[in-house]
Design a protein around this motif. Structure first.
Motif, PDB file in Angstrom:
ATOM      1  N   SER A 194       0.991  -1.308  -0.134  1.00 14.32           N
ATOM      2  CA  SER A 194       0.019   0.146  -0.058  1.00 14.32           C
ATOM      3  C   SER A 194       0.952   1.284   0.137  1.00 14.32           C
ATOM      4  O   SER A 194       0.637   2.259  -0.691  1.00 14.32           O
ATOM      5  CB  SER A 194      -0.880   0.091   1.301  1.00 14.32           C
ATOM      6  N   LEU A 195       1.877   1.266   0.843  1.00 11.84           N
ATOM      7  CA  LEU A 195       2.810   2.321   1.088  1.00 11.84           C
ATOM      8  C   LEU A 195       3.598   2.562  -0.603  1.00 11.84           C
ATOM      9  O   LEU A 195       3.661   3.618  -1.042  1.00 11.84           O
ATOM     10  CB  LEU A 195       4.024   2.333   2.132  1.00 11.84           C
ATOM     11  N   TYR A 213       2.414   1.696  -3.227  1.00 14.59           N
ATOM     12  CA  TYR A 213       1.270   2.065  -4.588  1.00 14.59           C
ATOM     13  C   TYR A 213       1.203   3.281  -4.073  1.00 14.59           C
ATOM     14  O   TYR A 213       1.227   4.172  -5.300  1.00 14.59           O
ATOM     15  CB  TYR A 213      -0.023   1.328  -4.204  1.00 14.59           C
ATOM     16  N   ASP A 214       1.019   3.926  -2.918  1.00 14.72           N
ATOM     17  CA  ASP A 214       0.962   5.459  -2.661  1.00 14.72           C
ATOM     18  C   ASP A 214       2.113   6.158  -3.426  1.00 14.72           C
ATOM     19  O   ASP A 214       1.826   7.126  -3.932  1.00 14.72           O
ATOM     20  CB  ASP A 214       0.671   6.010  -1.299  1.00 14.72           C
ATOM     21  N   LEU A 226       1.848   5.893  -7.201  1.00 13.87           N
ATOM     22  CA  LEU A 226       0.801   7.124  -7.319  1.00 13.87           C
ATOM     23  C   LEU A 226       1.324   8.543  -7.450  1.00 13.87           C
ATOM     24  O   LEU A 226       0.962   9.266  -8.285  1.00 13.87           O
ATOM     25  CB  LEU A 226      -0.563   6.828  -6.396  1.00 13.87           C
ATOM     26  N   ASN A 227       1.757   8.928  -6.209  1.00 16.63           N
ATOM     27  CA  ASN A 227       2.446  10.184  -6.100  1.00 16.63           C
ATOM     28  C   ASN A 227       3.355  10.745  -7.357  1.00 16.63           C
ATOM     29  O   ASN A 227       3.369  11.629  -8.058  1.00 16.63           O
ATOM     30  CB  ASN A 227       3.062  10.501  -4.971  1.00 16.63           C
TER      31      ASN A 227
END
Length: 176
Positions: free
Chosen positions: A33-34, A36-37, A40-41
């Motif tokens: 999740s981290l 992926y974030d 995404l950023n």
């Protein structure tokens, strides 16, 4: 050691392994999740395709494959490390008062414990007959036990047997 007690030990071990597996998988999901974030950023700032930079990490089915491989590795390490340790037993076996020993009642090596673990795959083939052998064999051995030349024994009964044997051997040496 009876078949019923060994089933209870197995159920306890399954719970322990599942708990450990869940801790690893939750950690993996948090990391993913981290990551992926972060991606995404980065994709918003650089106009990059998220799938292109994420790669296999986000492929459908990757998590399932990862979980299966992790489960096998954790199970193997759990059984082999615990049974070859000074405890000579997994948490489940400790709960029912049993240990795993070699042919001379010695602690088994990590290699032998690993062979015993992977022998369980063969024991589970054809309707789990390799496990059911525990009911019918003289020393209550499953196929995987026979393959590894190992025994699951009651810890207290083994200690009493060894004490009696040592006592008898002292008598023999005094006569000689």
């Amino acid at each position: 050691m009876s078949f019923g007690k060994r089933v209870i030990a197995w159920l306890i071990d399954v719970l322990v392994i599942q708990f450990i597996l869940q801790v690893f998988l939750i950690g993996f999901l948090n990391f993913r999740s981290l990551y992926y974030d972060f991606l995404l950023n980065q994709s918003e700032r650089m106009d990059v395709d998220l799938e292109a930079i994420g790669g296999i990490f986000f492929e459908s089915g990757f998590f399932f494959k990862f979980a299966v491989v992790l489960s096998v590795i954790l199970s193997w390490l759990y059984y082999a490390a615990m049974e070859s340790s000074k405890l000579q037993a997994t948490v489940g076996k400790l709960a029912i008062g049993s240990i795993v020993v070699g042919e001379m009642n010695e602690r088994i090596s990590f290699g032998k414990a690993s062979g015993r673990y992977f022998g369980k795959i063969i024991s589970s083939l054809v309707l789990c007959i390799g496990y059911l052998m525990v009911i019918f064999t003289e020393h209550r051995q499953g196929l995987h036990d026979k393959m590894a030349k190992a025994y699951v024994v009651d810890k207290e009964r083994l200690a009493a047997y060894l004490a009696e044997t040592e006592k008898n051997m002292d008598g023999v040496t005094k006569i000689a």
